[in-house]
Design a protein around this motif. Structure first.
Motif: not given
Length: 221
Positions: A178-187
């Motif tokens: 889930x790329x969108x979730x990956x971006x949120x978790x990275x933030x």
């Protein structure tokens, strides 16, 4: 940005992913304007796409050859890019105070003070700056200008990168489905790092103030 990078690189071989991560990290040392965390998280997602792993667990991740290679590539790219910044400071740092515009704000006296701080607290500055994107390049440039020993710079920068590179890449791999979730978790992970570094810095300042008070002579009534 993360989704765009994955869309364009996901159909390529993982070797192309290695080349992208290493190349962009090195170019960041020359001032290429792309966040390091985005590059590393992208590398993690690409490693997940190339992995046959079905259920992602931390135990399985440490055995995945593609992920381990991506961590090595990311670490190498970071060290090369940071070394470029250091060497540019060593080569061109002395001309800053001579610039017609910059010398109004950056005097030779200020540079001397920064150099002295780097000599006394250089290792702490290098370790902390690795986790602070806005301060990383200026700190490493100053380390080179202050003639901070390169082997020490490389060692402590490498120790810090051994934490940051696998962490960012691991976030991308773990949430690769889930790329969108990956971006949120990275933030969220980035915010956690900032809070942790700020807490450590506050603790060090408190410790320094306490030592200064302990060393001060008692007042005479």
């Amino acid at each position: 940005m993360l989704q765009w990078l994955v869309d364009h690189l996901g159909e390529q071989s993982l070797l192309a992913g290695y080349a992208f991560v290493f190349g962009v990290l090195v170019f960041c040392g020359f001032g290429f304007p792309m966040p390091e965390d985005v590059i590393l998280v992208t590398g993690g997602v690409l490693a997940w796409l190339a992995s046959p792993m079905e259920d992602v667990t931390l135990r399985a991740m440490v055995r995945d050859p593609g992920l381990l290679k991506m961590c090595g590539v990311g670490l190498a790219g970071i060290l090369c890019g940071d070394s470029v910044i250091y060497l540019m400071g060593r080569r061109f740092g002395g001309h800053i105070a001579e610039h017609k515009f910059l010398r109004r704000f950056i005097t030779a006296q200020k540079i001397a003070k920064v150099e002295e701080l780097m000599r006394r607290r250089g290792t702490s500055v290098i370790l902390g700056a690795r986790f602070l994107p806005g301060l990383r390049a200026p700190a490493y440039f100053t380390a080179g200008h202050a003639r901070f020993p390169f082997w020490q710079f490389f060692l402590f920068d490498g120790l810090a990168a051994l934490i940051s590179a696998p962490a960012w890449i691991g976030v991308g791999f773990y949430f690769g489905h889930d790329v969108e979730r990956a971006a949120k978790q990275a933030a969220k992970f980035g915010h956690l790092i900032l809070v942790s570094v700020a807490a450590i810095a506050a603790l060090l300042v408190f410790r320094w103030i306490w030592k200064q008070r302990q060393a001060a002579p008692p007042s005479v009534v």
